[in-house]
Design a protein around this motif. Structure first.
Motif, short mmCIF file in Angstrom:
data_model
loop_
_atom_site.label_atom_id
_atom_site.label_comp_id
_atom_site.label_asym_id
_atom_site.label_seq_id
_atom_site.Cartn_x
_atom_site.Cartn_y
_atom_site.Cartn_z
N ARG A 132 -2.14 3.96 7.84
CA ARG A 132 -1.95 3.16 9.05
C ARG A 132 -3.00 2.07 9.15
N ALA A 133 -4.24 2.38 8.73
CA ALA A 133 -5.29 1.35 8.75
C ALA A 133 -4.93 0.22 7.79
N GLN A 134 -4.42 0.56 6.63
CA GLN A 134 -3.99 -0.46 5.67
C GLN A 134 -2.86 -1.31 6.26
N ALA A 135 -1.93 -0.64 6.95
CA ALA A 135 -0.79 -1.37 7.52
C ALA A 135 -1.23 -2.29 8.65
N VAL A 136 -2.20 -1.84 9.45
CA VAL A 136 -2.71 -2.70 10.53
C VAL A 136 -3.36 -3.95 9.95
N ARG A 137 -4.15 -3.76 8.89
CA ARG A 137 -4.78 -4.94 8.24
C ARG A 137 -3.72 -5.89 7.70
N ALA A 138 -2.67 -5.33 7.10
CA ALA A 138 -1.59 -6.17 6.56
C ALA A 138 -0.88 -6.92 7.68
N GLU A 139 -0.67 -6.24 8.80
CA GLU A 139 0.01 -6.89 9.92
C GLU A 139 -0.82 -8.04 10.47
N LEU A 140 -2.14 -7.83 10.61
CA LEU A 140 -3.00 -8.85 11.19
C LEU A 140 -3.20 -10.05 10.26
N SER A 141 -3.07 -9.82 8.96
CA SER A 141 -3.27 -10.91 8.01
C SER A 141 -1.96 -11.64 7.68
N ALA A 142 -0.84 -11.10 8.16
CA ALA A 142 0.45 -11.72 7.88
C ALA A 142 0.65 -12.95 8.76
N PRO A 143 1.53 -13.85 8.38
CA PRO A 143 1.82 -15.02 9.23
C PRO A 143 2.29 -14.59 10.61
N ALA A 347 12.76 -3.46 17.32
CA ALA A 347 12.05 -2.35 16.71
C ALA A 347 10.58 -2.35 17.12
N PRO A 348 9.91 -1.18 17.03
CA PRO A 348 8.47 -1.13 17.30
C PRO A 348 7.69 -2.04 16.37
N GLY A 349 6.38 -2.17 16.62
CA GLY A 349 5.55 -3.08 15.85
C GLY A 349 5.55 -2.79 14.36
N PRO A 350 5.32 -3.82 13.54
CA PRO A 350 5.40 -3.66 12.08
C PRO A 350 4.42 -2.66 11.50
N ALA A 351 3.22 -2.52 12.06
CA ALA A 351 2.19 -1.70 11.42
C ALA A 351 2.64 -0.25 11.26
N VAL A 352 3.16 0.35 12.33
CA VAL A 352 3.58 1.75 12.25
C VAL A 352 4.76 1.90 11.29
N GLN A 353 5.60 0.88 11.22
CA GLN A 353 6.73 0.94 10.30
C GLN A 353 6.27 0.85 8.84
N LEU A 354 5.37 -0.10 8.56
CA LEU A 354 4.89 -0.27 7.19
C LEU A 354 4.11 0.95 6.72
N ALA A 355 3.36 1.56 7.64
CA ALA A 355 2.62 2.78 7.28
C ALA A 355 3.60 3.90 6.92
N THR A 356 4.65 4.04 7.72
CA THR A 356 5.65 5.08 7.44
C THR A 356 6.38 4.80 6.14
N ALA A 357 6.66 3.53 5.87
CA ALA A 357 7.31 3.18 4.60
C ALA A 357 6.43 3.57 3.41
N ASP A 358 5.12 3.28 3.50
CA ASP A 358 4.20 3.67 2.42
C ASP A 358 4.14 5.18 2.28
N PHE A 359 4.10 5.87 3.42
CA PHE A 359 4.05 7.34 3.43
C PHE A 359 5.26 7.92 2.71
N MET A 360 6.42 7.30 2.89
CA MET A 360 7.63 7.78 2.23
C MET A 360 7.69 7.35 0.78
#
Length: 469
Positions: A132-143, A347-360
């Motif tokens: 989730r921390a990785q996903a939050v960083r990715a979300e904040l650095s995205a356009p 849909a909910p914010g991207p960070a929680v989604q991207l973290a779940t995608a990585d988890f899967m």
């Protein structure tokens, strides 16, 4: 005059000095460091004390004055305004007997035997925190652009792959809409279907009370259909509510009694939906989290007419704190679901989604499910071992033990008294739509029954039942 405020200015910060002064004085006033009527230095004196331009302090004072926090006059100088203390507003308790009172009682916790939440002990918290921390960083650095309202493509792809493997559903990522849990998916589906008010909808009896309430809020007419060892009684529905426009079912593991919808009834339900142009919402609340044997394929896997709307969730398999679920729309409705999501329920914010995608994607989700099933199976067996010597009428149903009580037993009162003992059984009577067919009982969550506490918790509960019946 010394500086009573002890204002500390950071000249290297990006925040302007005037704003730092304004914020410091505002905090001092609101925290009562500066009491009502307290005198402040003139803006000329404070500027000299802080070593800043007079205009900087004057700007801060003007902002404080505009907010009615200070007042200046030639006679008394600049002072904190006299303001009556504002009491902290307390949340109003829900009305007794209201839906929200029941909702808060059923979702309070955590406590032993609580339904609907997974075990904390099996959750790979450190791993989830990392992704989730990785996903939050990715979300904040995205356009800075609006995300896809249907949900992140990475997660929709992972869910599509998982559903094909575990639930037998063949679908494209474009058919998947990410939602805020099951309730978000149900609300989205009801908006898309736009059924006329007072249209009849089949619901399982007993069945999930929150779903029943949601259907009522959508102005639909509830048609309670009994369930037995083969799941919802489709023949009863055809006889008593043949004109229903919708059925909401839990075919994988009926909630709360645990039966799996038989193949014959699945076929008849799908045949009814096709011939009547009705819809079926499949609540796949436990996914493949079947403790005994392999979970049966989803109802949507058998649907060839495109009448089943499949709704899944990560609340029971990972944690309800994610507030993450998904809808698999029939191909004919995919574009309407996308439009509804874009305009009404993105849909909910991207960070929680991207973290779940990585988890899967990294295989953690399937490994987590395997570990969780082993732990829950052991806890379920231990629960039955403790209860059966004292009462024969107890069965394991999904992730709950169903403990039947004698007719007329006050299961709601027993459940409320159990909370004083640190226990949270769910009264079975709340799951019934029609009170005439209610049989009292308690639902004991398996996931929230840790092995080391089961024996003592069961003893406390059984003693309470003996006193109350």
């Amino acid at each position: 005059m010394s500086n009573p405020l002890r204002l500390e200015l950071d000249r290297s910060a990006k925040t302007p000095l005037a704003e730092q002064i304004h914020r410091g004085i505002k905090i001092a006033i609101e925290s009562a460091v500066l009491a009502p009527g307290a005198r402040l230095p003139s803006w000329q004196d404070l500027a000299a004390q802080l070593g800043v331009a007079r205009g900087t302090v004057r700007s801060a004072y003007e902002k404080l004055s505009s907010a009615q926090l200070i007042v200046a006059s030639r006679a008394t100088g600049t002072r904190v305004v006299d303001r009556p203390s504002v009491p902290i507003r307390q949340d109003k308790a829900p009305d007794p007997g209201s839906f929200m009172e029941m909702y808060q009682e059923l979702t309070a916790g955590p406590a032993i035997f609580q339904m609907g939440v997974p075990a904390q002990e099996t959750l790979p918290a450190t791993l989830l925190a990392r992704v989730r921390a990785q996903a939050v960083r990715a979300e904040l650095s995205a356009p800075a652009i609006y995300p896809d309202p249907r949900g992140e493509l990475a997660l929709r792809r992972e869910i599509a792959a998982y559903l094909a493997l575990a639930r037998g559903i063949e679908c494209a990522p474009s058919q998947i809409i990410i939602t805020a849990g099951f309730s978000g998916g149900l609300g989205l589906a009801l908006r898309v279907l736009s059924l006329e008010p007072r249209k009849k909808v089949w619901v399982e009896n007993p069945g999930f009370p929150f779903t029943r309430r949601g259907l009522g809020l959508a102005q639909l007419s509830i048609a309670p259909i009994p369930v037995d060892a083969d799941g919802i009684n489709v023949a009863y529905g055809l006889q008593h509510a043949p004109g229903a426009a919708l059925a909401v079912v839990t075919p994988g593991q009926q909630a709360p009694l645990g039966a799996t919808l038989s193949l014959a009834r699945r076929a008849r339900l799908l045949d009814w939906a096709e011939q009547s142009k009705a819809w079926v919402i499949e609540d796949d609340y436990l996914s493949e989290l079947q403790l005994k044997g392999r979970a049966t394929p989803a109802l949507a896997a058998l649907d060839r007419a495109g009448r089943v709307i499949h709704i899944g969730s990560f609340s029971k398999t990972v944690t309800p704190a994610l507030r993450l679920g998904f809808v698999v729309a029939p191909a004919s409705l995919a574009s309407r679901f996308a439009e509804a999501a874009a305009c009404l329920a993105p849909a909910p914010g991207p960070a929680v989604q991207l973290a779940t995608a990585d988890f899967m994607r990294e295989g953690h989700y399937l490994r987590h499910l395997r570990r969780t099933k082993r732990a829950y199976a052991a806890q379920g067996d231990a629960l039955l071992k403790c209860l059966r010597p004292r009462t024969a009428d107890v069965t394991l149903a999904g992730l709950a033990a169903v403990l039947r009580l004698p007719d007329g037993a006050p299961d709601l009162a027993i459940a409320r008294e159990a909370t004083l003992l640190g226990l949270a059984p769910t009264p079975l009577s709340l799951w019934y739509a029609s009170k005439g067919s209610v049989r009292p009982g308690l639902l004991l969550g398996v996931a929230t029954s840790p092995l080391k506490k089961i024996e003592a918790s069961c003893e406390r509960l059984l003693q309470l039942i003996d006193r109350s019946t």
